[in-house]
Write an enzyme that holds these catalytic residues in place. Sequence first.
Site, PDB file in Angstrom:
ATOM      1  N   ALA A 191     -30.161  43.380 -51.784  1.00 51.61           N
ATOM      2  CA  ALA A 191     -31.434  43.184 -51.102  1.00 51.61           C
ATOM      3  C   ALA A 191     -31.364  43.633 -49.645  1.00 51.61           C
ATOM      4  CB  ALA A 191     -31.823  41.705 -51.151  1.00 51.61           C
ATOM      5  N   GLY A 220     -27.938  41.397 -56.102  1.00 47.85           N
ATOM      6  CA  GLY A 220     -28.919  41.691 -57.141  1.00 47.85           C
ATOM      7  C   GLY A 220     -28.600  42.956 -57.898  1.00 47.85           C
ATOM      8  N   GLU A 241     -26.278  41.975 -60.550  1.00 46.97           N
ATOM      9  CA  GLU A 241     -27.017  41.234 -61.579  1.00 46.97           C
ATOM     10  C   GLU A 241     -27.815  42.182 -62.475  1.00 46.97           C
ATOM     11  OE1 GLU A 241     -28.006  36.870 -59.930  1.00 46.97           O
ATOM     12  OE2 GLU A 241     -28.667  38.473 -58.601  1.00 46.97           O
ATOM     13  N   GLU A 290     -23.394  36.526 -52.455  1.00 44.49           N
ATOM     14  CA  GLU A 290     -24.507  35.737 -51.932  1.00 44.49           C
ATOM     15  C   GLU A 290     -24.074  34.512 -51.132  1.00 44.49           C
ATOM     16  OE1 GLU A 290     -26.362  37.917 -55.470  1.00 44.49           O
ATOM     17  OE2 GLU A 290     -24.412  37.076 -54.954  1.00 44.49           O
TER      18      GLU A 290
END
Length: 216
Positions: free
Chosen positions: A37, A80, A83, A103
Site C-alpha cells: 500500500a 497486500g 496477500e 504490517e
Amino acid sequence: IRLHRQLGEALEALAEDPDVAAVVFQGAGGKAFVSGADIAELRDRKGPEAMLMHNAKLCDAIAAFPYPTIAAVEGWALGGGCEIAISCDMRIASEKARFGQPEVSLGILPAAGGTWRLPRLVGLAKAKELIFTAAIIDAEEALKLGLVNHVVEAGEALGRAIELAEACTKQSRNAVRLAKASIEGSLPPATSDLEAVGQTQLYDDPEKWERMTAFL
C-alpha cells in the site's frame, strides 16, 4: 480502491468467458509484483475504513475464481502484495522475488487473509514467525517453505507461469474447475472478519501513525 474495482470487474468478466481456463497475474515493470500500500495514504486511514475490507474482498475474489490462478512474481511482493500472491492457486517466483507481511512493523496487521492463508501454505508456526517478526524472505526460502511452486531466473517468472497455465488448460476445463472447487471445499472455512476487527482498532492507534511516519 479504483484498482481493486477494476480487477474485480475483470475477474467477473473472465469467469464468464468460455475461452478462459486460467489467469496469470503479473506486476508491471519487473521491479515488483505488488510492493504494498501507499503508506502515506494508509497512515491517514481511520478505524471505520478497515471495515470496508477492500483488500480482503479483492483477495477473496481471486481465491474464488473458478479456474486456476497463478502469480508470476518478479521483485517485491510485500503486505497486500503478498496477500494477493497467496490468494492465487500457485506462485512462480524469480530469483529476485521477495515476500513478506511487514504490517506489524507499521502498527497494523495483515488484514486481507494473510493471518489465515499464510498458515495454510507454510504451516502455523512458520506463519506466526513471519508475521510476528515482519520478516522478508527471498525466493529460495519461499520455495523451501512451500510458499511458491517454482523459482526461475530473473525475468522468467511470467514465461514459467504461462507454461503452467497452459498445462492446466490442456486438461478438461470442467474437471479442473470442479477439482478446484473440491479442494477449496475441503479446507476449514475462514474469513477476514477478525482481521477487520483488529485492523479497526489499529487504524486508530497513535502508534500506527508514529510508525508509518517514521517509515516515510
